[in-house]
Scaffold this motif. Sequence first.
Motif, mmCIF file in Angstrom:
data_model
loop_
_atom_site.group_PDB
_atom_site.id
_atom_site.type_symbol
_atom_site.label_atom_id
_atom_site.label_comp_id
_atom_site.label_asym_id
_atom_site.label_seq_id
_atom_site.Cartn_x
_atom_site.Cartn_y
_atom_site.Cartn_z
ATOM 1 N N SER A 9 -9.934 0.279 3.494
ATOM 2 C CA SER A 9 -10.314 1.671 3.257
ATOM 3 C C SER A 9 -11.212 2.199 4.370
ATOM 4 O O SER A 9 -11.065 3.340 4.814
ATOM 5 N N ASN A 38 -9.949 5.976 -13.711
ATOM 6 C CA ASN A 38 -10.605 6.482 -12.512
ATOM 7 C C ASN A 38 -11.313 7.811 -12.774
ATOM 8 O O ASN A 38 -12.361 8.078 -12.196
ATOM 9 N N LEU A 83 -2.263 3.492 -8.817
ATOM 10 C CA LEU A 83 -3.338 4.464 -8.982
ATOM 11 C C LEU A 83 -2.992 5.532 -10.013
ATOM 12 O O LEU A 83 -3.881 6.056 -10.688
ATOM 13 N N GLY A 133 -13.783 7.207 -10.012
ATOM 14 C CA GLY A 133 -13.081 6.600 -8.881
ATOM 15 C C GLY A 133 -13.508 5.192 -8.540
ATOM 16 O O GLY A 133 -13.069 4.636 -7.527
ATOM 17 N N TYR A 154 0.825 -1.206 0.000
ATOM 18 C CA TYR A 154 0.000 0.000 0.000
ATOM 19 C C TYR A 154 0.862 1.260 0.000
ATOM 20 O O TYR A 154 0.497 2.257 -0.614
ATOM 21 N N ARG A 175 0.915 1.153 -4.320
ATOM 22 C CA ARG A 175 -0.415 1.711 -4.552
ATOM 23 C C ARG A 175 -0.367 3.066 -5.263
ATOM 24 O O ARG A 175 -1.152 3.283 -6.199
ATOM 25 N N THR A 217 -10.720 2.245 -8.077
ATOM 26 C CA THR A 217 -9.778 2.221 -6.958
ATOM 27 C C THR A 217 -9.919 0.972 -6.090
ATOM 28 O O THR A 217 -8.916 0.332 -5.781
ATOM 29 N N ASP A 234 -6.979 -1.813 -5.425
ATOM 30 C CA ASP A 234 -6.574 -2.220 -4.080
ATOM 31 C C ASP A 234 -6.784 -3.716 -3.882
ATOM 32 O O ASP A 234 -6.006 -4.384 -3.204
#
Length: 116
Positions: free
Chosen positions: A97, A56, A49, A61, A41, A45, A64, A68
């Motif tokens: 999250s 996105n 991203l 979005g 992460y 990440r 996402t 993940d």
Amino acid sequence: MAFLYRVLGAAAALMVAGLLFPDSVSVSGALWGTVMLTVLYVLLRPILLTLLLPLNLVGLGLFTPFADGLLVLWTSAWVGGIHFTYLEAVAVALMISLAYLPYSYAKERRVLGPRV
């Protein structure tokens, strides 16, 4: 401080995943999975991203959690004692999250000040 919240969020999500998905997470797998998820992460990440940014933007979005979930699935493949399907990995990513959400709100309040 954000790193500590990442560790705690990953640990909490893996413990809850162990309860929701029986036979998917062992205790040693949860410990090593927490370390591996935190590293992924923090290091991979942002790169992932950034690569998915055009999708996105178009998808508002929604890609996402799936990105993940890919990180959680990679952790599942590399760490013994954790076995997730892709949809289970997306669910664990959503739990991570949610565990990180209070820190995000606190950070936003500290930067922007109290809301009127």
